[in-house]
Motif scaffolding. Sequence first.
Motif, PDB file in Angstrom:
ATOM      1  N   VAL A 100      -0.343   6.547  -3.602  1.00 22.47           N
ATOM      2  CA  VAL A 100      -0.163   7.845  -2.952  1.00 22.47           C
ATOM      3  C   VAL A 100       0.908   7.748  -1.879  1.00 22.47           C
ATOM      4  O   VAL A 100       1.788   8.618  -1.769  1.00 22.47           O
ATOM      5  CB  VAL A 100      -1.498   8.338  -2.344  1.00 22.47           C
ATOM      6  CG1 VAL A 100      -1.271   9.588  -1.505  1.00 22.47           C
ATOM      7  CG2 VAL A 100      -2.507   8.616  -3.445  1.00 22.47           C
ATOM      8  N   PHE A 101       0.868   6.665  -1.086  1.00 17.00           N
ATOM      9  CA  PHE A 101       1.891   6.484  -0.058  1.00 17.00           C
ATOM     10  C   PHE A 101       3.284   6.394  -0.672  1.00 17.00           C
ATOM     11  O   PHE A 101       4.238   7.026  -0.168  1.00 17.00           O
ATOM     12  CB  PHE A 101       1.600   5.232   0.767  1.00 17.00           C
ATOM     13  CG  PHE A 101       2.660   4.936   1.788  1.00 17.00           C
ATOM     14  CD1 PHE A 101       2.655   5.583   3.012  1.00 17.00           C
ATOM     15  CD2 PHE A 101       3.688   4.029   1.525  1.00 17.00           C
ATOM     16  CE1 PHE A 101       3.641   5.335   3.958  1.00 17.00           C
ATOM     17  CE2 PHE A 101       4.679   3.773   2.455  1.00 17.00           C
ATOM     18  CZ  PHE A 101       4.654   4.430   3.677  1.00 17.00           C
ATOM     19  N   ARG A 138      11.444  10.171   6.689  1.00 14.55           N
ATOM     20  CA  ARG A 138      10.988   8.835   6.319  1.00 14.55           C
ATOM     21  C   ARG A 138       9.583   8.552   6.816  1.00 14.55           C
ATOM     22  O   ARG A 138       9.260   8.829   7.972  1.00 14.55           O
ATOM     23  CB  ARG A 138      11.950   7.783   6.892  1.00 14.55           C
ATOM     24  CG  ARG A 138      11.549   6.354   6.571  1.00 14.55           C
ATOM     25  CD  ARG A 138      12.547   5.359   7.127  1.00 14.55           C
ATOM     26  NE  ARG A 138      12.081   3.994   6.945  1.00 14.55           N
ATOM     27  CZ  ARG A 138      12.689   2.918   7.419  1.00 14.55           C
ATOM     28  NH1 ARG A 138      13.817   3.053   8.100  1.00 14.55           N
ATOM     29  NH2 ARG A 138      12.194   1.704   7.215  1.00 14.55           N
ATOM     30  N   TRP A 139       8.745   8.013   5.926  1.00  9.14           N
ATOM     31  CA  TRP A 139       7.428   7.499   6.309  1.00  9.14           C
ATOM     32  C   TRP A 139       7.576   6.019   6.623  1.00  9.14           C
ATOM     33  O   TRP A 139       8.048   5.246   5.783  1.00  9.14           O
ATOM     34  CB  TRP A 139       6.428   7.654   5.162  1.00  9.14           C
ATOM     35  CG  TRP A 139       5.965   9.044   4.908  1.00  9.14           C
ATOM     36  CD1 TRP A 139       6.618  10.017   4.215  1.00  9.14           C
ATOM     37  CD2 TRP A 139       4.734   9.622   5.334  1.00  9.14           C
ATOM     38  NE1 TRP A 139       5.879  11.171   4.178  1.00  9.14           N
ATOM     39  CE2 TRP A 139       4.717  10.963   4.855  1.00  9.14           C
ATOM     40  CE3 TRP A 139       3.645   9.155   6.069  1.00  9.14           C
ATOM     41  CZ2 TRP A 139       3.647  11.822   5.099  1.00  9.14           C
ATOM     42  CZ3 TRP A 139       2.573  10.010   6.306  1.00  9.14           C
ATOM     43  CH2 TRP A 139       2.584  11.331   5.825  1.00  9.14           C
ATOM     44  N   LEU A 140       7.170   5.597   7.816  1.00 12.56           N
ATOM     45  CA  LEU A 140       7.118   4.183   8.128  1.00 12.56           C
ATOM     46  C   LEU A 140       5.856   3.584   7.518  1.00 12.56           C
ATOM     47  O   LEU A 140       4.917   4.311   7.170  1.00 12.56           O
ATOM     48  CB  LEU A 140       7.145   3.975   9.637  1.00 12.56           C
ATOM     49  CG  LEU A 140       8.392   4.504  10.363  1.00 12.56           C
ATOM     50  CD1 LEU A 140       8.386   4.053  11.818  1.00 12.56           C
ATOM     51  CD2 LEU A 140       9.666   4.072   9.678  1.00 12.56           C
ATOM     52  N   PRO A 141       5.801   2.246   7.344  1.00  6.89           N
ATOM     53  CA  PRO A 141       4.599   1.645   6.753  1.00  6.89           C
ATOM     54  C   PRO A 141       3.328   2.083   7.485  1.00  6.89           C
ATOM     55  O   PRO A 141       3.335   2.246   8.707  1.00  6.89           O
ATOM     56  CB  PRO A 141       4.853   0.141   6.927  1.00  6.89           C
ATOM     57  CG  PRO A 141       6.340   0.016   6.951  1.00  6.89           C
ATOM     58  CD  PRO A 141       6.831   1.253   7.648  1.00  6.89           C
ATOM     59  N   PRO A 142       2.220   2.285   6.749  1.00  6.86           N
ATOM     60  CA  PRO A 142       0.983   2.793   7.367  1.00  6.86           C
ATOM     61  C   PRO A 142       0.511   1.937   8.529  1.00  6.86           C
ATOM     62  O   PRO A 142       0.756   0.726   8.592  1.00  6.86           O
ATOM     63  CB  PRO A 142      -0.021   2.761   6.213  1.00  6.86           C
ATOM     64  CG  PRO A 142       0.819   2.878   4.986  1.00  6.86           C
ATOM     65  CD  PRO A 142       2.082   2.129   5.298  1.00  6.86           C
ATOM     66  N   LEU A 143      -0.214   2.587   9.443  1.00  5.50           N
ATOM     67  CA  LEU A 143      -0.696   1.918  10.645  1.00  5.50           C
ATOM     68  C   LEU A 143      -1.878   0.998  10.371  1.00  5.50           C
ATOM     69  O   LEU A 143      -2.210   0.154  11.200  1.00  5.50           O
ATOM     70  CB  LEU A 143      -1.101   2.962  11.688  1.00  5.50           C
ATOM     71  CG  LEU A 143       0.025   3.888  12.171  1.00  5.50           C
ATOM     72  CD1 LEU A 143      -0.527   4.973  13.082  1.00  5.50           C
ATOM     73  CD2 LEU A 143       1.109   3.090  12.869  1.00  5.50           C
ATOM     74  N   GLY A 144      -2.531   1.177   9.218  1.00  9.36           N
ATOM     75  CA  GLY A 144      -3.608   0.265   8.853  1.00  9.36           C
ATOM     76  C   GLY A 144      -4.969   0.906   8.697  1.00  9.36           C
ATOM     77  O   GLY A 144      -5.944   0.233   8.379  1.00  9.36           O
ATOM     78  N   PHE A 145      -5.080   2.210   8.922  1.00  5.68           N
ATOM     79  CA  PHE A 145      -6.382   2.869   8.779  1.00  5.68           C
ATOM     80  C   PHE A 145      -6.219   4.229   8.117  1.00  5.68           C
ATOM     81  O   PHE A 145      -5.135   4.803   8.100  1.00  5.68           O
ATOM     82  CB  PHE A 145      -7.056   3.049  10.148  1.00  5.68           C
ATOM     83  CG  PHE A 145      -6.401   4.095  11.024  1.00  5.68           C
ATOM     84  CD1 PHE A 145      -6.872   5.405  11.045  1.00  5.68           C
ATOM     85  CD2 PHE A 145      -5.306   3.776  11.820  1.00  5.68           C
ATOM     86  CE1 PHE A 145      -6.273   6.360  11.852  1.00  5.68           C
ATOM     87  CE2 PHE A 145      -4.707   4.727  12.629  1.00  5.68           C
ATOM     88  CZ  PHE A 145      -5.186   6.022  12.635  1.00  5.68           C
ATOM     89  N   GLN A 146      -7.312   4.691   7.541  1.00  7.32           N
ATOM     90  CA  GLN A 146      -7.368   6.033   6.985  1.00  7.32           C
ATOM     91  C   GLN A 146      -8.232   6.911   7.886  1.00  7.32           C
ATOM     92  O   GLN A 146      -9.176   6.434   8.515  1.00  7.32           O
ATOM     93  CB  GLN A 146      -7.956   6.024   5.567  1.00  7.32           C
ATOM     94  CG  GLN A 146      -7.050   5.420   4.520  1.00  7.32           C
ATOM     95  CD  GLN A 146      -7.494   5.780   3.117  1.00  7.32           C
ATOM     96  OE1 GLN A 146      -7.876   6.923   2.842  1.00  7.32           O
ATOM     97  NE2 GLN A 146      -7.439   4.810   2.209  1.00  7.32           N
ATOM     98  N   ASN A 147      -7.896   8.181   7.916  1.00  4.83           N
ATOM     99  CA  ASN A 147      -8.678   9.146   8.685  1.00  4.83           C
ATOM    100  C   ASN A 147      -8.867  10.381   7.817  1.00  4.83           C
ATOM    101  O   ASN A 147      -8.166  11.372   7.945  1.00  4.83           O
ATOM    102  CB  ASN A 147      -7.971   9.510   9.992  1.00  4.83           C
ATOM    103  CG  ASN A 147      -8.840  10.396  10.879  1.00  4.83           C
ATOM    104  OD1 ASN A 147     -10.015  10.596  10.607  1.00  4.83           O
ATOM    105  ND2 ASN A 147      -8.247  10.938  11.926  1.00  4.83           N
TER     106      ASN A 147
END
Length: 545
Positions: free
Chosen positions: A116-117, A131-140
């Motif tokens: 999805v990302f 631009r999307w930077l790499p995910p922060l590490g969590f889902q909300n």
Amino acid sequence: MKRILRSLVLAEFAVAASAHAQSTATETATHGQQRPVVVASKPFGESYLLCEMFAQLLESRGMSVERRPGLGATEIAFGALRTGAIDAYPEYTGTGLVAVLHDSLPDSVMADSRAVFAHVARRFADEYGVRWLPPLGFQNTYAIAVTRATASKYHLRTLSDLARESPHLTAGFTADFIGRSDGLVGLSRVYGLHPRAVRPLAPAVKYQALASGAVDVIDGYSTDGLLARYDLVTLIDDRHFFPPYEAAALVNGKLESQIPNAVAALTLLSGRLDEKTMRQLNRRVEVDGEDVRVVAADELKTLGLIGGRQSTTRVEQARSGFARYMWDRRGELAVLTLRHLLLVGLALLAAVIVAVPLGLFLERTRPLAEPSIGALGVLQTIPSIALLAFMIPLLGVGVIPALVALWLYALYPIARGTYTGVRDADPDAVAAAEALGTTPVQRLMWVRLPLAAPVIMAGIRTAAVITVGAATLAAFIGAGGLGEPIVAGLALADTRMILSGALPAAALALVVDGVLGLVERLIAPAHRREGIWRRQAPLMRTPSV
């Protein structure tokens, strides 16, 4: 194994980004930063917190940062990013997929957050240059919540159970959730969710409304600190309706070419936050009432991304009395009040310059008067936040669109007062002046306009009070002013913060109206000044001791 590989890749990327950020920070200090990085948030607690973490991370790398917290819903924040009015804000992949792209993916793909990302990142880059930077590490993800009493009474465990009992329940959803396809619209389609009534609620009040029994079910977020505070039951999405909502920094495509070290610095946070950590941080802000800046700094220090010791701020200090709270923020509130007054003054002055001549012109062309003034009156029916949002694609965010919107709102009462006052000026006085052989222009300037002055000033005073109130909403588009603590307080459920903006705004409205009342007395015809003074004097005198 996949998680380990992903962590190694992110760690390697972070090391490289750190080296690049530090080297470019030195270069920035040498050659000078051309402009500040504008970092924004949406109006809820976690977004405020992530925005502040972004800002402090950038500042620690030697960059100047301009904060625009509490912008409106997704459409406003993303619109500001696309137009270049802001450079970055925290966003979620599911929101990007559904609310921005209006896209859908096969269930097999939707179950894979990385897929999805990748899809969202590619589409945003191709279509919007964002631009999307790499995910922060969590889902909300969204969390549909009920009280334990409601869950027990109706045997609710899943969203399918909720759909079954929904005709008996009242829902309290945020306006954003009600209109989104990954919100109530989609839940109605997939689950057959049709509550007895749906009440639009602000994010700050929905938990209180649920706890008080005003509503039976609300929408929240899985990392909300308030879920634990109110001991709520989060219903299981048994049909896997909600897409992955990985948090990430969303940045304007031009930022990397203009300030490349900003992107490198923001990437340092990628993969460093998990859901447990975010729930704890959100609880400190939303439940314990700690300052967002303190909580953000503490976490960045824990992660080793900025230097210094962790704060020892206690909850008792965070929940200090209102008088102490106001005193501690007196400098900040003074700056916000001056900015608010500047917004009101400029908008009102521009409205007077346009609306008074317009009213005089319409008095000379009466067949056009009512249609023209009626058209201005239509503007009063447009909700302030909607008009401000409409300005973003045209003028971006900040002071300029706020001034234009406030100016439009102030036109109607001033134009109406000018037209009515001049039209209804004392007929006997006008006839006497005409009998003396004066020209129409002389009668206007010497008789009609002075006689109309109190009515014109009444319109200006009305416009001034309206503008002071409407200017508080300018914070939703980053214009600052006393709306900032109000918007932040609503997002963080902090009554003191709300009152710290609302009370000075109310006092400012009274002061502005009082000053204009003195102006009205000074410009009124001599024979009418005494009557005006007698009307205003009781309001301006203080009780004797």
